[in-house]
Design a protein around this motif. Structure first.
Motif, PDB file in Angstrom:
ATOM      1  N   ASP A 144       0.803  -1.215   0.000  1.00  0.00           N
ATOM      2  CA  ASP A 144       0.000   0.000   0.000  1.00  0.00           C
ATOM      3  C   ASP A 144       0.837   1.267   0.000  1.00  0.00           C
ATOM      4  OD1 ASP A 144       0.907  -0.669   2.537  1.00  0.00           O
ATOM      5  OD2 ASP A 144      -0.867   0.093   3.566  1.00  0.00           O
ATOM      6  N   ALA A 145       2.133   1.157   0.297  1.00  0.00           N
ATOM      7  CA  ALA A 145       2.989   2.344   0.387  1.00  0.00           C
ATOM      8  C   ALA A 145       3.179   3.037  -0.953  1.00  0.00           C
ATOM      9  CB  ALA A 145       4.348   1.965   0.983  1.00  0.00           C
ATOM     10  N   ILE A 146       2.978   2.316  -2.049  1.00  0.00           N
ATOM     11  CA  ILE A 146       3.218   2.917  -3.366  1.00  0.00           C
ATOM     12  C   ILE A 146       2.004   3.655  -3.915  1.00  0.00           C
ATOM     13  CG2 ILE A 146       4.932   1.141  -3.875  1.00  0.00           C
ATOM     14  CD1 ILE A 146       2.911  -0.123  -5.809  1.00  0.00           C
ATOM     15  N   VAL A 147       0.851   3.465  -3.297  1.00  0.00           N
ATOM     16  CA  VAL A 147      -0.380   4.027  -3.860  1.00  0.00           C
ATOM     17  C   VAL A 147      -0.332   5.555  -3.953  1.00  0.00           C
ATOM     18  CG1 VAL A 147      -2.872   4.306  -3.482  1.00  0.00           C
ATOM     19  CG2 VAL A 147      -1.801   2.044  -3.279  1.00  0.00           C
ATOM     20  N   PRO A 148       0.022   6.291  -2.887  1.00  0.00           N
ATOM     21  CA  PRO A 148       0.026   7.758  -3.008  1.00  0.00           C
ATOM     22  C   PRO A 148       0.990   8.261  -4.079  1.00  0.00           C
ATOM     23  CG  PRO A 148       0.081   7.109  -0.704  1.00  0.00           C
ATOM     24  CD  PRO A 148       0.327   5.866  -1.497  1.00  0.00           C
ATOM     25  N   GLY A 149       2.178   7.654  -4.182  1.00  0.00           N
ATOM     26  CA  GLY A 149       3.151   8.105  -5.170  1.00  0.00           C
ATOM     27  C   GLY A 149       2.702   7.862  -6.594  1.00  0.00           C
ATOM     28  N   ILE A 150       2.085   6.717  -6.841  1.00  0.00           N
ATOM     29  CA  ILE A 150       1.587   6.448  -8.189  1.00  0.00           C
ATOM     30  C   ILE A 150       0.431   7.375  -8.520  1.00  0.00           C
ATOM     31  CG2 ILE A 150       0.397   4.726  -9.614  1.00  0.00           C
ATOM     32  CD1 ILE A 150       2.148   2.590  -8.303  1.00  0.00           C
ATOM     33  N   ASP A 151      -0.426   7.633  -7.556  1.00  0.00           N
ATOM     34  CA  ASP A 151      -1.535   8.565  -7.790  1.00  0.00           C
ATOM     35  C   ASP A 151      -1.007   9.949  -8.145  1.00  0.00           C
ATOM     36  OD1 ASP A 151      -4.378   9.314  -7.708  1.00  0.00           O
ATOM     37  OD2 ASP A 151      -3.778  10.493  -5.959  1.00  0.00           O
ATOM     38  N   ARG A 152      -0.014  10.439  -7.394  1.00  0.00           N
ATOM     39  CA  ARG A 152       0.563  11.757  -7.714  1.00  0.00           C
ATOM     40  C   ARG A 152       1.170  11.769  -9.104  1.00  0.00           C
ATOM     41  NH1 ARG A 152       2.287  11.435  -2.286  1.00  0.00           N
ATOM     42  NH2 ARG A 152       4.355  10.716  -2.946  1.00  0.00           N
ATOM     43  N   LEU A 153       1.885  10.706  -9.444  1.00  0.00           N
ATOM     44  CA  LEU A 153       2.549  10.646 -10.742  1.00  0.00           C
ATOM     45  C   LEU A 153       1.533  10.683 -11.880  1.00  0.00           C
ATOM     46  CD1 LEU A 153       5.208  10.348 -12.285  1.00  0.00           C
ATOM     47  CD2 LEU A 153       4.996   7.861 -12.028  1.00  0.00           C
ATOM     48  N   LEU A 154       0.453   9.930 -11.754  1.00  0.00           N
ATOM     49  CA  LEU A 154      -0.548   9.922 -12.823  1.00  0.00           C
ATOM     50  C   LEU A 154      -1.271  11.262 -12.925  1.00  0.00           C
ATOM     51  CD1 LEU A 154      -2.167   6.366 -12.703  1.00  0.00           C
ATOM     52  CD2 LEU A 154      -0.113   7.157 -13.879  1.00  0.00           C
ATOM     53  N   ARG A 155      -1.516  11.901 -11.790  1.00  0.00           N
ATOM     54  CA  ARG A 155      -2.204  13.198 -11.829  1.00  0.00           C
ATOM     55  C   ARG A 155      -1.339  14.292 -12.465  1.00  0.00           C
ATOM     56  NH1 ARG A 155      -6.843  13.609  -8.638  1.00  0.00           N
ATOM     57  NH2 ARG A 155      -7.255  11.775  -7.331  1.00  0.00           N
ATOM     58  N   MET A 156      -0.018  14.103 -12.479  1.00  0.00           N
ATOM     59  CA  MET A 156       0.872  15.100 -13.074  1.00  0.00           C
ATOM     60  C   MET A 156       0.855  15.056 -14.595  1.00  0.00           C
ATOM     61  SD  MET A 156       4.067  14.801 -10.417  1.00  0.00           S
ATOM     62  CE  MET A 156       5.023  16.142 -11.101  1.00  0.00           C
ATOM     63  N   ARG A 157       0.310  13.976 -15.165  1.00  0.00           N
ATOM     64  CA  ARG A 157       0.176  13.847 -16.628  1.00  0.00           C
ATOM     65  C   ARG A 157       1.519  14.023 -17.345  1.00  0.00           C
ATOM     66  NH1 ARG A 157      -4.355  12.571 -14.804  1.00  0.00           N
ATOM     67  NH2 ARG A 157      -6.314  12.832 -15.965  1.00  0.00           N
ATOM     68  N   ARG A 158       2.564  13.391 -16.822  1.00  0.00           N
ATOM     69  CA  ARG A 158       3.878  13.501 -17.458  1.00  0.00           C
ATOM     70  C   ARG A 158       4.034  12.575 -18.655  1.00  0.00           C
ATOM     71  NH1 ARG A 158       8.491  13.798 -12.723  1.00  0.00           N
ATOM     72  NH2 ARG A 158       7.863  15.782 -11.808  1.00  0.00           N
ATOM     73  N   PHE A 159       3.191  11.560 -18.725  1.00  0.00           N
ATOM     74  CA  PHE A 159       3.347  10.551 -19.769  1.00  0.00           C
ATOM     75  C   PHE A 159       2.196  10.636 -20.755  1.00  0.00           C
ATOM     76  CE2 PHE A 159       5.487   9.047 -16.016  1.00  0.00           C
ATOM     77  CZ  PHE A 159       6.672   8.519 -16.497  1.00  0.00           C
TER      78      PHE A 159
ATOM     79  N   LEU B  37      -8.815  -2.241  -9.882  1.00  0.00           N
ATOM     80  CA  LEU B  37      -7.694  -1.317  -9.795  1.00  0.00           C
ATOM     81  C   LEU B  37      -7.875  -0.480  -8.526  1.00  0.00           C
ATOM     82  CD1 LEU B  37      -7.358  -0.162 -13.508  1.00  0.00           C
ATOM     83  CD2 LEU B  37      -5.911  -1.791 -12.279  1.00  0.00           C
ATOM     84  N   HIS B  38      -6.775  -0.213  -7.828  1.00  0.00           N
ATOM     85  CA  HIS B  38      -6.878   0.384  -6.496  1.00  0.00           C
ATOM     86  C   HIS B  38      -7.649   1.704  -6.545  1.00  0.00           C
ATOM     87  CE1 HIS B  38      -5.857   1.930  -2.558  1.00  0.00           C
ATOM     88  NE2 HIS B  38      -5.452   0.709  -2.242  1.00  0.00           N
ATOM     89  N   PRO B  39      -8.669   1.861  -5.695  1.00  0.00           N
ATOM     90  CA  PRO B  39      -9.488   3.074  -5.745  1.00  0.00           C
ATOM     91  C   PRO B  39      -8.777   4.318  -5.252  1.00  0.00           C
ATOM     92  CG  PRO B  39     -10.147   1.685  -3.892  1.00  0.00           C
ATOM     93  CD  PRO B  39      -9.174   0.883  -4.700  1.00  0.00           C
ATOM     94  N   GLY B  40      -7.604   4.172  -4.642  1.00  0.00           N
ATOM     95  CA  GLY B  40      -6.862   5.334  -4.187  1.00  0.00           C
ATOM     96  C   GLY B  40      -6.041   6.004  -5.265  1.00  0.00           C
ATOM     97  N   ILE B  41      -6.163   5.533  -6.489  1.00  0.00           N
ATOM     98  CA  ILE B  41      -5.412   6.090  -7.620  1.00  0.00           C
ATOM     99  C   ILE B  41      -6.394   6.609  -8.660  1.00  0.00           C
ATOM    100  CG2 ILE B  41      -3.857   5.515  -9.543  1.00  0.00           C
ATOM    101  CD1 ILE B  41      -2.550   3.453  -7.688  1.00  0.00           C
ATOM    102  N   ASP B  42      -6.107   7.791  -9.187  1.00  0.00           N
ATOM    103  CA  ASP B  42      -6.894   8.347 -10.295  1.00  0.00           C
ATOM    104  C   ASP B  42      -6.387   7.709 -11.589  1.00  0.00           C
ATOM    105  OD1 ASP B  42      -8.156   9.775 -12.255  1.00  0.00           O
ATOM    106  OD2 ASP B  42      -7.366  11.732 -11.661  1.00  0.00           O
ATOM    107  N   TRP B  43      -7.148   6.760 -12.122  1.00  0.00           N
ATOM    108  CA  TRP B  43      -6.715   6.005 -13.300  1.00  0.00           C
ATOM    109  C   TRP B  43      -7.100   6.679 -14.612  1.00  0.00           C
ATOM    110  CZ3 TRP B  43      -3.297   2.368 -12.451  1.00  0.00           C
ATOM    111  CH2 TRP B  43      -3.274   1.727 -11.196  1.00  0.00           C
ATOM    112  N   SER B  44      -7.606   7.897 -14.562  1.00  0.00           N
ATOM    113  CA  SER B  44      -8.073   8.531 -15.801  1.00  0.00           C
ATOM    114  C   SER B  44      -6.940   8.804 -16.783  1.00  0.00           C
ATOM    115  CB  SER B  44      -8.825   9.825 -15.489  1.00  0.00           C
ATOM    116  OG  SER B  44      -7.984  10.763 -14.838  1.00  0.00           O
ATOM    117  N   ALA B  45      -5.692   8.823 -16.294  1.00  0.00           N
ATOM    118  CA  ALA B  45      -4.558   9.038 -17.195  1.00  0.00           C
ATOM    119  C   ALA B  45      -4.206   7.784 -17.988  1.00  0.00           C
ATOM    120  CB  ALA B  45      -3.331   9.493 -16.412  1.00  0.00           C
ATOM    121  N   ALA B  46      -4.709   6.637 -17.584  1.00  0.00           N
ATOM    122  CA  ALA B  46      -4.377   5.380 -18.281  1.00  0.00           C
ATOM    123  C   ALA B  46      -5.162   5.292 -19.578  1.00  0.00           C
ATOM    124  CB  ALA B  46      -4.688   4.191 -17.386  1.00  0.00           C
ATOM    125  N   ASP B  47      -4.437   5.149 -20.690  1.00  0.00           N
ATOM    126  CA  ASP B  47      -5.139   5.007 -21.956  1.00  0.00           C
ATOM    127  C   ASP B  47      -5.240   3.553 -22.403  1.00  0.00           C
ATOM    128  OD1 ASP B  47      -2.384   5.256 -22.272  1.00  0.00           O
ATOM    129  OD2 ASP B  47      -2.497   6.270 -24.191  1.00  0.00           O
TER     130      ASP B  47
END
Length: 213
Positions: free
Chosen positions: A32-47, A100-110
């Motif tokens: 569970d420790a990776i969830v906040p970091g992955i959520d932040r990364l996806l919300r930044m829309r770097r990819f 998929l974990h609900p603590g992550i905003d998956w809208s960036a996943a295409d």
């Protein structure tokens, strides 16, 4: 990691699902420790391209110890002529643990790539099944999907670091991509898996990537 990521780099987020979290059916160490970091990364829309893989097993899957009377989870057997670790029932299609974990905003996943849905064959990697007829490893189609979008490099994170994340990174290299593993955004089944994982990554020239590189 710089604020500007090449359009030729894709992020692959592997199996970040509740069943792999503490308290889940197949918990990874500190999963569970990776969830906040992955959520932040996806919300930044770097990819420009983000792929999320999702373990998606039918009930009674051949990789489950429960499907083989007299066996225990984490025991290894031979299945279809190949070594197979038997797992607790996990990520069963349609169950909360498989989401998929609900603590992550998956809208960036295409692309959301479900794997492990063949009832007779396990699937660790996002690129290939574990095995197939005559020892082949059938492709999932991910490599072609990435190539058609001009992707040359992939960064991989998620769960578990020493199983599905590792296999995905290794298969990315075999498929012709340059690969890096975001170490801090992945966790192993147990910490004992980390040294062998580092050795396997080094053997294939897979970089240990960091968010501040």
């Amino acid at each position: 990691m710089s604020s500007a990521i090449s359009e030729r780099t894709a992020l692959i987020v592997v199996d970040v699902q509740p069943d792999f979290m503490p308290g889940g059916a197949l918990a990874c160490h500190e999963g569970d420790a990776i969830v906040p970091g992955i959520d932040r990364l996806l919300r930044m829309r770097r990819f420009r391209h983000v792929v999320a893989t999702q373990d998606w097993h039918p009930p009674g899957h051949a990789s489950f110890a429960s499907a083989h009377p007299g066996t225990q989870p984490f025991q290894q057997i031979t299945l279809h002529g190949q070594p197979q670790t038997l797992w607790p029932d996990h990520c069963v299609q349609g169950t909360p643990g498989a989401a998929l974990h609900p603590g992550i905003d998956w809208s960036a996943a295409d692309l959301i790539l479900r794997k492990g849905s063949d009832p007779q064959v396990d699937s660790y990697s996002g690129f290939r099944e574990n095995h197939g007829p005559r020892g082949t490893r059938p492709a999932t189609g991910l490599a072609g999907w990435l190539r058609e979008r001009g992707v040359e490099d992939v960064l991989v994170c998620g769960l578990a670091r020493n199983v599905c994340v590792l296999w995905t990174a290794q298969d990315a290299v075999v498929a012709g991509f340059k690969a890096g593993l975001l170490w801090e955004l992945s966790r192993p089944v147990t910490p004992a898996g980390d040294d062998p994982t580092r050795a396997a990554l080094a053997a294939q020239g897979i970089a240990l990537a960091r968010l501040d590189d």
